[in-house]
Design a protein around this motif. Structure first.
Motif, PDB file in Angstrom:
ATOM      1  N   LEU A 237      -0.943  -1.760  -9.739  1.00 25.12           N
ATOM      2  CA  LEU A 237       0.358  -2.281  -9.323  1.00 25.12           C
ATOM      3  C   LEU A 237       1.318  -1.154  -8.956  1.00 25.12           C
ATOM      4  CD1 LEU A 237       0.946  -5.231 -11.831  1.00 25.12           C
ATOM      5  CD2 LEU A 237      -0.168  -5.251  -9.591  1.00 25.12           C
ATOM      6  N   ALA A 238       1.330  -0.089  -9.747  1.00 24.13           N
ATOM      7  CA  ALA A 238       2.218   1.038  -9.457  1.00 24.13           C
ATOM      8  C   ALA A 238       1.880   1.672  -8.122  1.00 24.13           C
ATOM      9  CB  ALA A 238       2.137   2.069 -10.577  1.00 24.13           C
ATOM     10  N   GLY A 241       2.612  -0.431  -5.226  1.00 21.21           N
ATOM     11  CA  GLY A 241       4.057  -0.375  -5.022  1.00 21.21           C
ATOM     12  C   GLY A 241       4.455   0.770  -4.111  1.00 21.21           C
ATOM     13  N   LEU A 280      -4.805  -4.169 -14.000  1.00 24.72           N
ATOM     14  CA  LEU A 280      -3.592  -4.149 -13.184  1.00 24.72           C
ATOM     15  C   LEU A 280      -2.785  -2.866 -13.338  1.00 24.72           C
ATOM     16  CD1 LEU A 280      -2.311  -7.800 -13.716  1.00 24.72           C
ATOM     17  CD2 LEU A 280      -3.296  -6.862 -11.611  1.00 24.72           C
ATOM     18  N   THR A 281      -2.782  -2.286 -14.529  1.00 17.76           N
ATOM     19  CA  THR A 281      -1.853  -1.184 -14.783  1.00 17.76           C
ATOM     20  C   THR A 281      -2.517   0.108 -15.261  1.00 17.76           C
ATOM     21  OG1 THR A 281      -1.434  -1.772 -17.108  1.00 17.76           O
ATOM     22  CG2 THR A 281      -0.122  -2.899 -15.433  1.00 17.76           C
ATOM     23  N   GLU A 331       6.740 -12.049 -10.180  1.00 18.38           N
ATOM     24  CA  GLU A 331       7.001 -10.709 -10.684  1.00 18.38           C
ATOM     25  C   GLU A 331       6.161 -10.467 -11.929  1.00 18.38           C
ATOM     26  OE1 GLU A 331      10.711  -7.924 -12.291  1.00 18.38           O
ATOM     27  OE2 GLU A 331      11.071  -9.969 -11.560  1.00 18.38           O
ATOM     28  N   TYR A 332       5.581  -9.260 -12.029  1.00 17.51           N
ATOM     29  CA  TYR A 332       4.759  -8.912 -13.190  1.00 17.51           C
ATOM     30  C   TYR A 332       5.659  -8.555 -14.354  1.00 17.51           C
ATOM     31  CZ  TYR A 332       1.106  -6.769 -16.029  1.00 17.51           C
ATOM     32  OH  TYR A 332       0.237  -6.464 -17.050  1.00 17.51           O
ATOM     33  N   THR A 336       4.183  -1.405 -14.841  1.00 14.89           N
ATOM     34  CA  THR A 336       3.174  -1.560 -13.793  1.00 14.89           C
ATOM     35  C   THR A 336       2.210  -0.387 -13.709  1.00 14.89           C
ATOM     36  OG1 THR A 336       4.688  -0.591 -12.155  1.00 14.89           O
ATOM     37  CG2 THR A 336       4.697  -3.001 -12.403  1.00 14.89           C
TER      38      THR A 336
END
Length: 342
Positions: A237-238, A241, A280-281, A331-332, A336
């Motif tokens: 996710l980061a 982004g 995810l992270t 939104e998570y 992230t």
């Protein structure tokens, strides 16, 4: 590294079973012993031993990146053998070259160590550098050593685009799909295990100690027509982004498409956590994430995990600014990915 015969093609090994400390070996003895374990390939026209190396650049462009590992922050000697630290140090830099759609050619390595460090640790570290760099088709072309408090490794990686345009973070467009090549969440699960004083499941511990970036997937993504590409070092996710911000778009990840391997589920169950959070992270697996046109014919190893949307899609905004990455349209809730200063 300085202090050795320039441009020589060295076999693996040398100074086997070195005893004592790096201080007893001395600066130039350490350089010679480490360099003897690092053969150079055809892209290195002048290797260790002079004031600088000379690297072939037939494309007239050089992809360059640099990264750092600090003992206690990025690795611990009681968690990772020296050989694995060497492989990890090389991998995180080589993966950044691949993330530009380039082929790695050479590394420059600066190595800081406390004087009482066992010399064998430094040589095992060099062996790890050698093997990971060789796996990527590159060479260690030079570097430096210095005394320091903790062990500090600084690496500059170089690569060639072979005539292609560089793949950046800023090319994603609405309508593109997001695809990933490589493992996600394994290193984070391994770090979690080590942080609790355990060593199993061993597969995730090994994944943390020694990532397996898909180096050839970078040039492959370029050949497949990728519009943007990034190395997943801080978390899916980061890092998506970063692509979304640079491209001025929103990216939505579909969790139904993500692979959550059994070892990740086992670690999550042991700590009463959501295994999907690792995927995810979690960082440091060094998978590659790319965006492709909607009609791209992707090989099986590229898994489509999301889509690129217009930045203002559905009017989604946060109070402090635009929401760039969503999960299943929402939104998570949570961090992230990794931030070095948090």
């Amino acid at each position: 590294m300085r202090g050795t015969q320039a441009g020589s093609r060295r076999p693996a090994g040398g100074a086997e079973g070195a005893g004592g400390t790096v201080a007893e070996l001395g600066e130039f003895g350490l350089i010679a012993a480490m360099s003897a374990r690092l053969p150079t390939g055809p892209d290195v026209l002048l290797g260790p031993g002079d004031d600088a190396a000379v690297i072939s650049a037939p494309d007239n462009r050089v992809v360059a990146t640099t990264d750092m590992l600090v003992e206690g922050r990025h690795f611990r000697r009681d968690w990772s053998p020296a050989y694995d630290v060497g492989r990890k140090a090389a991998a995180q830099n080589l993966a950044d070259v691949a993330a530009m759609g380039a082929v790695p050619t050479a590394l420059l390595v600066s190595f800081g160590a406390p004087p009482d460090l066992p010399a064998q640790w430094a040589l095992d570290f060099a062996d790890g550098l050698r093997d990971e760099t060789t796996a990527a088709g590159a060479s260690v072309a030079g570097g430096d050593v210095v005394a320091s408090g903790p062990i500090v490794v600084s690496i500059t990686a170089l690569g060639t685009l072979q005539g292609r345009a560089a793949l950046t973070r800023s090319g994603a467009r609405p309508g593109d799909v997001v695809a990933v090549c490589g493992r996600l969440g394994w290193s984070a699960a391994g770090l979690t295990v080590l942080g609790r004083g355990f060593r199993s499941p061993r597969v995730v511990v090994e994944a943390h100690r020694r990532p397996e970036p898909p180096y050839d997937a970078g040039p492959e993504a370029a050949a497949l027509g990728a519009s943007a590409l990034i190395d997943v070092s801080d978390g899916l996710l980061a890092d998506l982004g970063h692509v979304a911000r640079a491209s001025g778009v929103r990216i939505d990840v579909d969790t139904a498409t993500l692979e959550v391997a059994d070892p990740l589920r086992a670690v999550a169950a042991a700590i009463n956590a959501d295994p999907l959070a690792f995927v995810l992270t979690g960082g440091e697996d060094h998978a590659l994430a790319a965006t492709f046109g909607p009609d791209a014919d992707l090989p099986e190893r590229w898994r489509v995990v999301g889509r690129v949307l217009a930045a203002q899609d559905e009017g989604r905004q946060k109070e402090a600014g635009e929401l760039f990455v969503t999960v299943n349209g929402e939104e998570y809730d949570g961090p992230t990915g990794h931030d070095h200063f948090r």
